[in-house]
Design a protein around this motif. Sequence first.
Motif, short mmCIF file in Angstrom:
data_model
loop_
_atom_site.label_atom_id
_atom_site.label_comp_id
_atom_site.label_asym_id
_atom_site.label_seq_id
_atom_site.Cartn_x
_atom_site.Cartn_y
_atom_site.Cartn_z
N LEU A 36 1.00 -1.07 0.12
CA LEU A 36 0.05 -0.33 0.00
C LEU A 36 1.11 1.41 -0.07
CD1 LEU A 36 -2.43 -1.30 2.58
CD2 LEU A 36 -3.06 -1.34 0.04
N PRO A 37 0.47 2.36 -0.60
CA PRO A 37 1.52 3.60 -1.40
C PRO A 37 1.02 4.62 0.41
CG PRO A 37 -0.58 3.74 -1.86
CD PRO A 37 -0.56 2.37 -1.43
N LYS A 38 2.39 5.35 0.71
CA LYS A 38 2.19 6.02 1.94
C LYS A 38 0.79 7.10 1.55
CE LYS A 38 6.37 7.06 4.70
NZ LYS A 38 8.01 7.55 5.08
N GLY A 39 0.82 6.97 2.97
CA GLY A 39 -0.98 8.38 2.86
C GLY A 39 -1.95 7.50 2.62
N HIS A 40 -1.60 5.76 2.69
CA HIS A 40 -3.17 4.97 3.23
C HIS A 40 -3.42 5.23 4.26
CE1 HIS A 40 -5.46 2.24 0.43
NE2 HIS A 40 -5.41 1.34 1.66
N THR A 41 -4.72 5.05 3.82
CA THR A 41 -5.82 4.37 5.31
C THR A 41 -6.55 3.31 5.16
OG1 THR A 41 -6.66 6.98 5.52
CG2 THR A 41 -8.04 5.12 6.58
N ILE A 42 -5.80 2.37 6.06
CA ILE A 42 -5.84 1.31 5.95
C ILE A 42 -7.67 0.43 6.03
CG2 ILE A 42 -4.91 -0.89 7.13
CD1 ILE A 42 -2.66 -0.33 7.21
N THR A 43 -8.10 -0.06 5.17
CA THR A 43 -9.59 -0.99 5.05
C THR A 43 -9.38 -2.19 5.94
OG1 THR A 43 -9.95 -1.26 3.35
CG2 THR A 43 -9.75 1.25 3.56
N PRO A 44 -10.53 -2.41 6.10
CA PRO A 44 -10.29 -4.02 6.14
C PRO A 44 -10.66 -4.72 4.88
CG PRO A 44 -13.16 -3.04 7.55
CD PRO A 44 -11.99 -1.93 7.22
N LYS A 45 -10.71 -4.04 3.75
CA LYS A 45 -10.28 -4.88 3.17
C LYS A 45 -9.41 -5.50 2.82
CE LYS A 45 -15.19 -4.15 0.25
NZ LYS A 45 -15.29 -3.11 -1.66
N ASP A 46 -8.11 -4.18 2.95
CA ASP A 46 -7.24 -4.11 2.65
C ASP A 46 -6.99 -5.45 3.80
OD1 ASP A 46 -6.32 -2.02 0.82
OD2 ASP A 46 -6.52 -0.85 3.36
#
Length: 334
Positions: free
Chosen positions: A189-199
Amino acid sequence: MDEVLKIINDLKAGTIKPIYFLMGEEPYYIDKLTEYIENNILSEDEKGFNQTVIYGRDATIEDIVSNAKRYPMMAERQVVVVREAQELSRTIDKLESYAENPQPTTVLVVAYKYKTLDKRKKLVKLIAKNGVLFESKKLYENQVGTWIQRLLQGRGYSIEPKANAMLVEFLGNDLSRISNELDKLQIILPKGHTITPKDIEYNIGFSKDFNVFELQNAIGSKDQLKAYKIAQYFADNPKDNPLVVTVSLVFGFFVKLLKYHGLKDKDPRAAAPVLGVNPFFMKDYEVAIKNYPMKKVSSIVASLREIDVKSKGVGANSLSNHDLLKEMLVKIFN
């Protein structure tokens, strides 16, 4: 975490002590501090002659002291790292004489995992006086979510509350394992990304639809169809969803619901810290408290105690996981 940052900042500023005794139940910070000292005190050229790694199971205190008393070669100081030092717990007090007068040109790092020294001992007082004594304590599970947020923030990421709670639920308070899983996500995942349940689902392998949070939600809202579907999924995938863990978590949900019933101030913002619940999930408790009166919750808690005993193989040898999950839901919904 703040104490760890202080030690690292002191090292960066050149305030280097002759002894770092790193002890405690949580190995994550012990490993991180040890690695930092190994990687940053000496230059690559200096490490060849001046950095020594000793393992507790293969050495004696005398071996460690002998190495620590050596003078560095063509360098300002040397680093001696003792890994798995807990293997020396029976003789660790012999380090007293060295701790009383440590070699100023040596940085001795003692990684004493899963155990702590008796703080009344002379050795502890000497280390605290002449070096750094660091205790790495296990976090309670209700502290891990905040730890994950802070860790990710430092790495340039954020995480949705549900995704955060999924990590805590599935990985508990094993900080090393959580950190390893987050390392994998950072690669993808790219920096700044918000990690989600899908991730979490796609990259770590926890289902966002068939997990204990969704089961809890289905039970709280009395969505029987959804609850039975999740129970079937759990029964079909017992390795990923151990029955004992599932029953324990559902039991915990109803114990907290019982406590919620007893609160005078039922405002979710005030109730969340009292219940030890992530505020994101308080909506599930608000729904459940309307669907399950206190008397019913008390009855369910008693029934879940029986299911818990059976899930551990007592008096239920002929019942499958599916049968016990079904019995659990029948007792909750009826």
